[in-house]
Design a protein around this motif. Structure first.
Motif, PDB file in Angstrom:
ATOM      1  N   ARG A 164      12.176   8.646   4.482  1.00  0.00           N
ATOM      2  CA  ARG A 164      11.138   8.345   3.485  1.00  0.00           C
ATOM      3  C   ARG A 164      10.471   9.599   2.927  1.00  0.00           C
ATOM      4  O   ARG A 164       9.385   9.553   2.376  1.00  0.00           O
ATOM      5  N   LYS A 206      -1.225  -7.933  12.358  1.00  0.00           N
ATOM      6  CA  LYS A 206      -0.885  -7.756  13.778  1.00  0.00           C
ATOM      7  C   LYS A 206      -1.783  -8.662  14.612  1.00  0.00           C
ATOM      8  O   LYS A 206      -2.983  -8.737  14.378  1.00  0.00           O
ATOM      9  N   HIS A 242      -4.734   1.441   6.806  1.00  0.00           N
ATOM     10  CA  HIS A 242      -4.680   0.839   8.139  1.00  0.00           C
ATOM     11  C   HIS A 242      -5.885   1.219   9.017  1.00  0.00           C
ATOM     12  O   HIS A 242      -6.523   0.366   9.620  1.00  0.00           O
ATOM     13  N   GLN A 260      -0.082  -1.079  20.050  1.00  0.00           N
ATOM     14  CA  GLN A 260       1.297  -0.676  20.230  1.00  0.00           C
ATOM     15  C   GLN A 260       1.390   0.316  21.356  1.00  0.00           C
ATOM     16  O   GLN A 260       0.451   1.084  21.529  1.00  0.00           O
ATOM     17  N   GLU A 318       2.495   8.084  16.100  1.00  0.00           N
ATOM     18  CA  GLU A 318       3.900   7.671  15.998  1.00  0.00           C
ATOM     19  C   GLU A 318       4.765   8.809  16.519  1.00  0.00           C
ATOM     20  O   GLU A 318       4.451   9.981  16.308  1.00  0.00           O
ATOM     21  N   HIS A 332      -0.260  -4.319   6.427  1.00  0.00           N
ATOM     22  CA  HIS A 332       0.375  -5.123   7.481  1.00  0.00           C
ATOM     23  C   HIS A 332      -0.370  -5.035   8.815  1.00  0.00           C
ATOM     24  O   HIS A 332      -0.200  -5.882   9.673  1.00  0.00           O
ATOM     25  N   TYR A 333      -1.251  -4.015   8.958  1.00  0.00           N
ATOM     26  CA  TYR A 333      -2.019  -3.960  10.212  1.00  0.00           C
ATOM     27  C   TYR A 333      -2.893  -5.206  10.377  1.00  0.00           C
ATOM     28  O   TYR A 333      -3.161  -5.647  11.479  1.00  0.00           O
ATOM     29  N   LYS A 368       2.420  11.663  12.655  1.00  0.00           N
ATOM     30  CA  LYS A 368       3.848  11.451  12.922  1.00  0.00           C
ATOM     31  C   LYS A 368       4.309  12.518  13.906  1.00  0.00           C
ATOM     32  O   LYS A 368       3.672  13.549  14.055  1.00  0.00           O
ATOM     33  N   LYS A 427       0.837  -1.178   0.000  1.00  0.00           N
ATOM     34  CA  LYS A 427       0.000   0.000   0.000  1.00  0.00           C
ATOM     35  C   LYS A 427       0.887   1.248   0.000  1.00  0.00           C
ATOM     36  O   LYS A 427       2.038   1.145   0.382  1.00  0.00           O
ATOM     37  N   ASP A 481      -1.282   7.503   3.424  1.00  0.00           N
ATOM     38  CA  ASP A 481      -0.292   6.558   3.967  1.00  0.00           C
ATOM     39  C   ASP A 481      -0.890   5.675   5.069  1.00  0.00           C
ATOM     40  O   ASP A 481      -0.517   4.516   5.203  1.00  0.00           O
TER      41      ASP A 481
HETATM   42  C1  BG6 Z   1       3.326   2.072   7.162  1.00  0.00           C
HETATM   43  C2  BG6 Z   1       3.409   3.522   6.840  1.00  0.00           C
HETATM   44  O1  BG6 Z   1       2.347   1.448   6.372  1.00  0.00           O
HETATM   45  O2  BG6 Z   1       3.004   1.902   8.526  1.00  0.00           O
HETATM   46  C3  BG6 Z   1       4.431   4.221   7.728  1.00  0.00           C
HETATM   47  O3  BG6 Z   1       3.779   3.698   5.477  1.00  0.00           O
HETATM   48  C4  BG6 Z   1       4.138   3.943   9.174  1.00  0.00           C
HETATM   49  O4  BG6 Z   1       4.443   5.621   7.499  1.00  0.00           O
HETATM   50  C5  BG6 Z   1       3.969   2.446   9.408  1.00  0.00           C
HETATM   51  O5  BG6 Z   1       5.207   4.431   9.942  1.00  0.00           O
HETATM   52  C6  BG6 Z   1       3.496   2.171  10.834  1.00  0.00           C
HETATM   53  O6  BG6 Z   1       3.524   0.789  11.048  1.00  0.00           O
HETATM   54  P1  BG6 Z   1       3.651   0.226  12.516  1.00  0.00           P
HETATM   55  O7  BG6 Z   1       3.463  -1.236  12.357  1.00  0.00           O
HETATM   56  O8  BG6 Z   1       5.022   0.600  12.990  1.00  0.00           O
HETATM   57  O9  BG6 Z   1       2.580   0.901  13.302  1.00  0.00           O
END
Ligand code: BG6
Length: 486
Positions: A220, A179, A237, A374, A213, A175-176, A336, A145, A232
């Motif tokens: 990046r 988890k 997510h 997290q 975050e 990837h979420y 962020k 993504k 993003d």
């Molecule tokens: C990514 C984003 O998909 O997920 C990043 O592109 C972000 O910007 C990251 O930092 C966060 O992933 P996680 O698993 O660390 O929460």
């Protein structure tokens, strides 16, 4: 459980995602004995390395991204021998000889093509894969993504990839969804008796999803400045988590049923009018501040673009227009360089119908179910209890606390470990289907265009804080507050 032997080709094999996530995940699966002996990992990249140079590079990076206790010589050697490198200019058809040679053995292995590169290259790479006859019925393609930067570009990418691969061979990764705590959401909701009867607008006051975050955009910047927090993080997510919180129970869990239910939620999201965009969304951008007590630059300085209007923070109030959720606001936010790294889903319940303890101090806190993703995975149910002591009834909020690590005495695997093995197994349940991705774009697009037309750029917030004040106003004008962790 070992999987079938496979060749794993990573386009962008020297990039940030490959070294930080994909290779460590494959290494850890190898360490657990899940990779069959003749499995290979081939980096396709323009970095100008050779196989030995790549192997050395990966050895160094594994040292940074795999926990030290998991770095044993035996696995490191085995893993090193699996690595291969093919120098390639992805979109240019003249340069594919090295990769084609690497893949020339016809041993019937599964081929995974992982596109860890700019979405604009997804279509051209797939066309080249077909052109060079590298795709067969056992091949799969993984798309990182964001899929495109708009509904139109997402459709074009899906068409281009779909011209080469069947939908069942396409794995759009978020990837979420890998988890543990996100997967556990479905189990929590649907494998326990007492929650589901309360999981609706009669008992729930509001739902909050926060992914904050503490890091900035780091290296990046090039990608991020053309993307921003909405594309993003929120388009994928956060909306995926919203879907899992809000969806109806499928009759059983399989590759389509969960995705069918998630799609219904996306389609039920109240579309944003220009007025809604003004009232119910906030874009923010960090300026210099203190992160963990250390002075850090602002976003514009970090990406060296003094005119950037890219948002590094977004807050949105969303509504799911259906029977279950009518009138329940979903507040989503992500950013962020916020105060700390914290990802949580908060289910805030309505107050009791009749306050029986009107004179007591400390009462009035609503019940909350806090699902923490997290930094530590777990779940907390905030209850109200009597404070022990003789002096009358004093109410205090207390938590029933479940820490995953303590309860299961084992650390959760990284999301990519689970998801990459699902790709090899051909199980797409935890991946986004084409219609989901496009429905999510259709919903966020009016927000993007509303922001674009607005004179005001994103609101400023100091690095190390929890976003612009407008985000506080967004929720406080409804008489509610953001939940800020335990
Ligand atoms: C990514 C984003 O998909 O997920 C990043 O592109 C972000 O910007 C990251 O930092 C966060 O992933 P996680 O698993 O660390 O929460």
């Amino acid at each position: 459980i070992p999987v079938e032997p496979f060749d794993f080709v990573v386009f962008g094999g020297t990039g940030d995602l490959a070294v930080r996530k994909l290779l460590p995940a494959l290494y850890l699966r190898d360490r657990d004995g899940e990779l069959p002996p003749d499995t290979r990992i081939i980096a396709a990249s323009r970095a100008g390395l050779d196989t030995s140079g790549y192997r050395d590079k990966v050895r160094g990076e594994l040292g940074r991204f795999v926990p030290e206790h998991a770095l044993d010589q035996e696995t490191l050697q085995r893993f090193r021998a699996r690595l291969d490198y093919a120098s390639i200019d992805f979109a240019d058809g003249t340069d594919w000889a090295e990769l084609t040679t690497r893949l020339s053995d016809k041993s019937g292995k599964i081929r995974v093509f992982y596109l860890a590169c700019a979405p604009a290259l997804f279509g051209p790479i797939c066309a080249q894969l077909a052109e060079h006859d590298l795709v067969d019925a056992d091949s799969r393609v993984v798309l990182e993504k964001p899929i495109g930067h708009s509904l139109e570009s997402a459709r074009a990418i899906n068409d281009a990839v779909g011209a080469v691969f069947e939908e069942s061979q396409i794995f759009r990764i978020d990837h979420y969804l890998g988890k543990e705590s996100v997967q556990n959401l479905l189990v929590t909701r649907f494998a326990n008796t007492f929650l589901e009867p309360l999981w609706n607008s009669s008992w729930i006051d509001n739902i909050q999803i926060t992914v904050s975050e503490s890091l900035g955009v780091g290296a990046r910047g090039d990608y991020y400045d053309g993307s921003g927090a909405l594309r993003d993080m929120l388009q994928n997510h956060l909306l995926q988590m919203l879907c899992l919180v809000a969806m109806e129970p499928p009759t059983y869990v399989d590759r389509e049923t969960v995705r069918d239910e998630k799609l219904k939620v996306l389609l039920a999201l109240q579309p944003m009018t220009p007025k809604d965009v003004k009232r119910n969304t906030v874009a923010g951008q960090y300026v210099p501040g203190l992160s963990d007590g250390v002075a850090v630059p602002g976003y514009k300085e970090e990406v060296e673009n003094p005119d950037s209007r890219t948002e590094t923070f977004v807050a949105v109030k969303a509504e799911v227009r259906n029977w279950r959720w009518a009138g329940v606001p979903f507040y989503l936010r992500t950013g962020k360089r916020m105060e700390r790294r914290l990802s949580e889903i908060i289910i805030e319940f309505k107050p009791v119908p009749h306050p029986m303890f009107p004179d007591s101090e400390g009462g009035g806190e609503p019940n909350k179910l806090v699902i923490q993703l997290q930094p530590n995975e777990g779940m907390r149910l905030q209850m109200t209890a009597k404070q022990p002591g003789p002096g009358g009834i004093r109410l205090r909020p207390v938590a029933l606390d479940l820490s995953y690590t303590e309860a299961f005495a084992q650390p959760s695997p990284d999301a990519y470990e689970r998801l990459l093995m699902d790709v090899v197994r051909g199980n797409p349940t935890l991946f986004m289907r084409r219609d989901e991705v496009e429905a999510a774009w259709a919903w966020v697009e009016p927000i993007l265009s509303g922001w674009k037309q607005s004179e005001r750029g994103p609101r400023k917030y100091a690095a190390g804080t929890n976003g612009p004040t407008d985000a506080t106003t967004l929720i406080e004008r409804d008489g509610r507050t953001w939940h800020e962790g335990a």
